[in-house]
Design a protein around this motif. Structure first.
Motif, mmCIF file in Angstrom:
data_model
loop_
_atom_site.group_PDB
_atom_site.id
_atom_site.type_symbol
_atom_site.label_atom_id
_atom_site.label_comp_id
_atom_site.label_asym_id
_atom_site.label_seq_id
_atom_site.Cartn_x
_atom_site.Cartn_y
_atom_site.Cartn_z
ATOM 1 N N VAL A 25 -112.134 -93.980 -23.790
ATOM 2 C CA VAL A 25 -111.562 -94.102 -22.696
ATOM 3 C C VAL A 25 -111.775 -92.989 -21.864
ATOM 4 C CG1 VAL A 25 -109.847 -94.938 -21.408
ATOM 5 C CG2 VAL A 25 -110.642 -95.983 -23.860
ATOM 6 N N ILE A 26 -112.998 -92.933 -21.200
ATOM 7 C CA ILE A 26 -112.406 -91.795 -19.615
ATOM 8 C C ILE A 26 -110.743 -91.929 -18.702
ATOM 9 C CG2 ILE A 26 -113.175 -90.711 -17.834
ATOM 10 C CD1 ILE A 26 -115.867 -91.835 -18.385
ATOM 11 N N SER A 27 -110.441 -90.931 -19.543
ATOM 12 C CA SER A 27 -108.898 -91.074 -18.632
ATOM 13 C C SER A 27 -108.583 -89.810 -17.498
ATOM 14 C CB SER A 27 -108.277 -90.252 -20.139
ATOM 15 O OG SER A 27 -108.214 -89.193 -20.244
ATOM 16 N N TYR A 28 -109.956 -89.040 -17.307
ATOM 17 C CA TYR A 28 -109.533 -88.109 -16.518
ATOM 18 C C TYR A 28 -111.117 -87.890 -16.055
ATOM 19 C CZ TYR A 28 -108.719 -83.929 -13.753
ATOM 20 O OH TYR A 28 -108.087 -82.557 -13.041
ATOM 21 N N ARG A 45 -121.057 -96.448 -16.136
ATOM 22 C CA ARG A 45 -121.514 -96.492 -16.307
ATOM 23 C C ARG A 45 -121.577 -95.832 -17.871
ATOM 24 N NH1 ARG A 45 -125.382 -96.322 -12.533
ATOM 25 N NH2 ARG A 45 -127.551 -96.060 -14.543
ATOM 26 N N ILE A 46 -121.324 -95.233 -17.727
ATOM 27 C CA ILE A 46 -121.140 -93.522 -18.819
ATOM 28 C C ILE A 46 -120.439 -94.273 -20.199
ATOM 29 C CG2 ILE A 46 -120.812 -92.095 -19.032
ATOM 30 C CD1 ILE A 46 -121.223 -90.509 -16.465
ATOM 31 N N SER A 47 -119.690 -94.476 -19.153
ATOM 32 C CA SER A 47 -118.616 -95.092 -20.263
ATOM 33 C C SER A 47 -118.582 -96.177 -21.425
ATOM 34 C CB SER A 47 -117.150 -95.149 -20.121
ATOM 35 O OG SER A 47 -115.574 -95.681 -20.515
ATOM 36 N N ASP A 48 -119.462 -96.650 -20.434
ATOM 37 C CA ASP A 48 -120.181 -98.385 -21.451
ATOM 38 C C ASP A 48 -120.863 -98.271 -22.662
ATOM 39 O OD1 ASP A 48 -118.252 -99.640 -20.076
ATOM 40 O OD2 ASP A 48 -119.682 -100.439 -18.793
ATOM 41 N N GLU A 49 -121.778 -96.499 -22.317
ATOM 42 C CA GLU A 49 -122.715 -96.323 -22.474
ATOM 43 C C GLU A 49 -122.685 -95.945 -23.817
ATOM 44 O OE1 GLU A 49 -127.165 -96.135 -24.137
ATOM 45 O OE2 GLU A 49 -126.655 -96.788 -22.112
ATOM 46 N N VAL A 50 -121.617 -94.942 -23.780
ATOM 47 C CA VAL A 50 -120.859 -94.393 -25.136
ATOM 48 C C VAL A 50 -119.998 -94.960 -25.889
ATOM 49 C CG1 VAL A 50 -118.470 -92.738 -26.134
ATOM 50 C CG2 VAL A 50 -120.199 -92.290 -24.176
ATOM 51 N N ASN A 51 -119.174 -96.299 -25.548
ATOM 52 C CA ASN A 51 -118.739 -97.561 -26.612
ATOM 53 C C ASN A 51 -119.979 -98.133 -26.237
ATOM 54 O OD1 ASN A 51 -116.250 -97.767 -26.313
ATOM 55 N ND2 ASN A 51 -116.714 -97.581 -24.003
#
Length: 773
Positions: free
Chosen positions: A732-735, A649-655
């Motif tokens: 994209v969160i890679s780690y 959800r954090i990644s989706d929010e940034v995008n």
């Protein structure tokens, strides 16, 4: 102690003692500066803030941000939160065993920065103690620096004469050596001679007070230390005069409260009594009796002191965003919490005792440190979760310990080798050194935890995979050279052009010996300009790279850009021709690298925003690294677990922010006008100038507008950023690294790198996300 001496002061609560100290110095034109966080800035090492002067080090070193409030400070006063666990000033082994040591304490402090010096400092200190707090003058003794022949330092006769002129008799003014009357922060840094004010707590006037002082007689209590900052201790141990002389005074609130409340120890003051009362109620145990050593049957009073002290330290640490973890300060918080749990056994403490003490500590300290008032329930949740884990792991560690001792030829002693086998899980479940050392202590087993840690360090050093990288020494400026350049009339570097995309030519300034008059091909030189379009490293973002050329044919590669004080230093390698002082240069910034860094920096702001929105709790930024390849964001939160779903959800929010094609606005405003903004994000430990850069994503900053409508981010930041979130091109969160508690780290990619990852993994970020718990 003769309690009748201070009967008139017993009505003074610790809160009143603190407020009288602050009010006294305010009345002498000192500016109140709130306590800094106990989490040190990135340049202050791996230990907690343990002295009031830490946040003022830039003033002592001459490296304050030009135009900042701190740069304008002449006189200051505050009450600083201090924690001493590890490092030079480590009191942990003594905490609870005696009546004086603490892991957390408040330091009442006053400062002069190039303003008044010794006489005024001594006069004000004497006036506060004798006229405001009404301590009898004939019970006070003073010491001064007696000199050091090895360092060529003469006795501080000036200080002695000041005390005599104030009215202190000569038979109560004594010289002491480096150990007692020369103050420093460590092996290097600001330092200087000091004078201390002591209280005679009942020794006969005919006693040899000088000898008693040198012997550390408990009948004499140190109250106040007045440090005269005159030197900086260099790495080689030599002393170098500071550009200006300063005064740094410190007086522990706990010790002063014991004196003014007429009690025999810090633990008998109103700072601890309410905590003891709750401990007794919850544990249904005998009341606190103040016993130590062999007089403390079953170590009950020792347990009282340890739990009460640790509850204060832990509440303050968590109030500044620290939680139990595996590394760094988080690991130290975990150790203290485990230690408090363990000593609860002596009181038959039920589970939850430590969590029950949080509101008591907040009530005691919340007026002085309002950040504690905001999150007591979250702090209690952290403690409850940690106690559950501690209980489970301690049981397994005890089982392994018993098996190891049964196999050992030496009873009641655990060797480093056996300890290593226990930690690695040879006798059962794996464990850690914290639990092992506490388990050994509770079982009465001898275990040298320091030797264990040293053994581990030696193993790492011998490991063939251990590589030590030594960067080649490059030109640098220190505070003395900055001061020298200013005195020679060299104008500061104007680097506001770093937010532009064009190149300019500017004259090189003569550094009068710091750099050669002429640089030759192949050499690495330092260049100072009156104006620069290069971004100097700062705010987690790497410096710009590129080239500079001259009309005379010189070409140089810009390797690094650093700002020290008001000057920007460009480290350059001369690729062709020679460079002479006074020539003009044309700047060629690598725009591709800058754009990638800008994308990652703006994405970092969006990530910070998304974390706060998704986790719905306070997030403390612990560090960040922004370069053209990736961004790394470290943070602390009192939320103990972050799920894979929340990370998605954090990644989706940034995008979502990126795909909204939102404008990114840069504004310059007065710090006083923006710092109270309800949505503003800033770093607690950062020293900001009076005029600050504000980065707003989603809509421009309007200090008079209604803030009900959505804004993606609002941060104080001097970095470079994109003009529109669409320029970032994807995220994209890679780690993700984050144990249940402790500091967490997010590594992410943007732009083309993010798109390549998405294509390779069918647009499913979760397939490439590596979560380490």
């Amino acid at each position: 102690m003769n309690h009748t001496l201070f009967s008139q002061c017993r009505r003074l609560s610790s809160k009143k003692i603190r407020s009288q100290f602050l009010d006294f110095f305010r009345s002498h034109d000192h500016v109140f500066v709130p306590s800094s966080s106990v989490v040190p800035s990135k340049d202050d090492g791996s230990y907690f803030v343990n002295a009031g002067m830490n946040q003022f080090k830039p003033i002592f070193l001459g490296t304050t941000e030009p135009g900042s409030d701190m740069a304008q400070l002449k006189r200051a006063v505050n009450s600083q939160k201090c924690i001493r666990v590890g490092g030079k000033h480590n009191d942990l082994k003594d905490v609870g065993r005696d009546l004086t040591h603490h892991t957390f304490f408040e330091m009442l402090g006053s400062w002069s920065f190039g303003d008044y010096f010794k006489r005024e400092a001594c006069v004000m200190a004497w006036q506060l103690l004798t006229e405001v707090y009404k301590i009898p003058a004939d019970q006070l003794l003073v010491t001064y620096f007696g000199g050091n022949t090895e360092l060529g330092l003469e006795p501080d006769e000036e200080c002695r004469e000041i005390w005599l002129s104030i009215g202190v008799p000569g038979n109560r003014v004594f010289p002491l050596g480096m150990k007692d009357n020369f103050w420093d922060m460590g092996d290097c840094g600001p330092c200087g001679p000091c004078t201390e004010i002591h209280l005679n707590r009942g020794l006969d006037a005919s006693a040899n007070l000088h000898e008693r002082l040198m012997a550390g007689d408990p009948g004499i209590t140190e109250l106040w230390n007045l440090v005269f900052m005159q030197f900086n201790r260099e790495l080689d141990g030599s002393l170098r005069a500071l550009p200006a002389c300063h005064v740094d005074t410190g007086m522990g609130l706990e010790r002063l409260a014991a004196v003014l409340q007429g009690v025999s120890s810090n633990y008998d003051t109103d700072l601890f009594r309410p905590i003891f009362e709750v401990i007794q109620q919850v544990c249904d145990c005998p009341p606190y009796g103040g016993a130590t050593g062999s007089d403390d049957k079953h170590s009950i009073d020792t347990a009282y002191r340890i739990i009460a002290d640790h509850s204060r330290m832990l509440t303050v640490a968590m109030g500044d965003g620290l939680v139990p973890g595996r590394k760094g300060l988080d690991a130290r918080v975990r150790h203290i919490m485990y230690r408090a749990f363990m000593h609860g056994f002596a009181l038959n403490a039920p589970r939850g005792l430590l969590a029950d003490l949080v509101p008591v500590v907040v009530d005691s300290l919340g007026e002085a440190f309002p950040e504690l008032v905001a999150v007591p329930h979250q702090m209690q949740d952290v403690i409850i979760t940690t106690e559950q884990r501690y209980s489970e792991q301690m049981k397994e560690t005890e089982k392994s310990m018993k098996k190891a001792l049964k196999a050992s030829s030496v009873p009641h002693q655990l060797s480093t080798q056996e300890a290593e086998r226990i930690v690695k899980g040879f006798y059962g479940s794996t464990t850690n050194a914290d639990l092992l050392s506490l388990c050994a202590e509770s079982m009465g087993v001898q275990f040298d935890v320091d030797a264990f840690h040293n053994h581990g360090l030696q193993q790492v050093r011998r490991s063939p995979t251990s590589v030590r990288s030594l960067a080649k020494e490059r030109p640098a400026l220190n505070q003395y050279e900055v001061e020298y350049l200013l005195q020679r009339g060299v104008p500061p570097t104007d680097d506001t052009f770093k937010y532009s995309t064009f190149n300019s030519d500017h004259p090189i300034l003569n550094c009068d010996g710091k750099f050669a008059e002429c640089g030759k091909e192949g050499e690495v030189v330092g260049v100072i300009l009156d104006r620069s379009a290069f971004y100097s490293e700062g705010g987690g973002q790497v410096a710009d790279q590129g080239e500079m050329t001259t009309v005379q044919g010189c070409r140089m590669q810009v390797l690094d850009v650093q700002k020290t004080g008001v000057f920007v230093l460009h480290t350059c390698r001369l690729l062709r021709g020679s460079l002479s002082v006074g020539e003009s240069v044309i700047m060629h910034i690598d725009q591709d690298l800058r754009h990638k860094s800008a994308c990652n920096h703006t994405a970092t702001h969006l990530l910070n925003f998304a974390l706060r929105k998704v986790l719905d709790c306070d997030v403390w930024q612990a560090g960040s690294s922004v370069n053209p390849e990736r961004l790394v964001f470290e943070f602390r939160s009192l939320k103990t677990q972050i799920s894979a779903d929340e990370i998605e959800r954090i990644s989706d929010e940034v995008n979502k922010c990126i795909n909204a094609h939102s404008e990114v606005y840069r504004s310059t405003v007065a710090l006083r006008d923006i710092e109270a903004h309800p949505h503003l994000v800033k770093l607690d430990q950062e020293v900001y100038p009076n005029q600050v850069a504000v980065i707003s994503v989603g809509r421009p900053l309007d200090l008079n507008a209604d803030e009900s409508s959505e804004r993606y981010s609002l941060e104080l930041c001097g970095g470079t950023h994109v003009q529109n979130t669409a320029d970032i091109g994807g995220f994209v969160i890679s780690y993700f690294h984050g144990s249940g508690q402790g500091t967490k780290k997010v590594t992410a990619l943007t732009g083309a790198s993010a798109k390549r990852v998405s294509v390779c993994h069918h647009d499913s970020w979760s397939l490439i996300l590596f979560i380490e718990g």
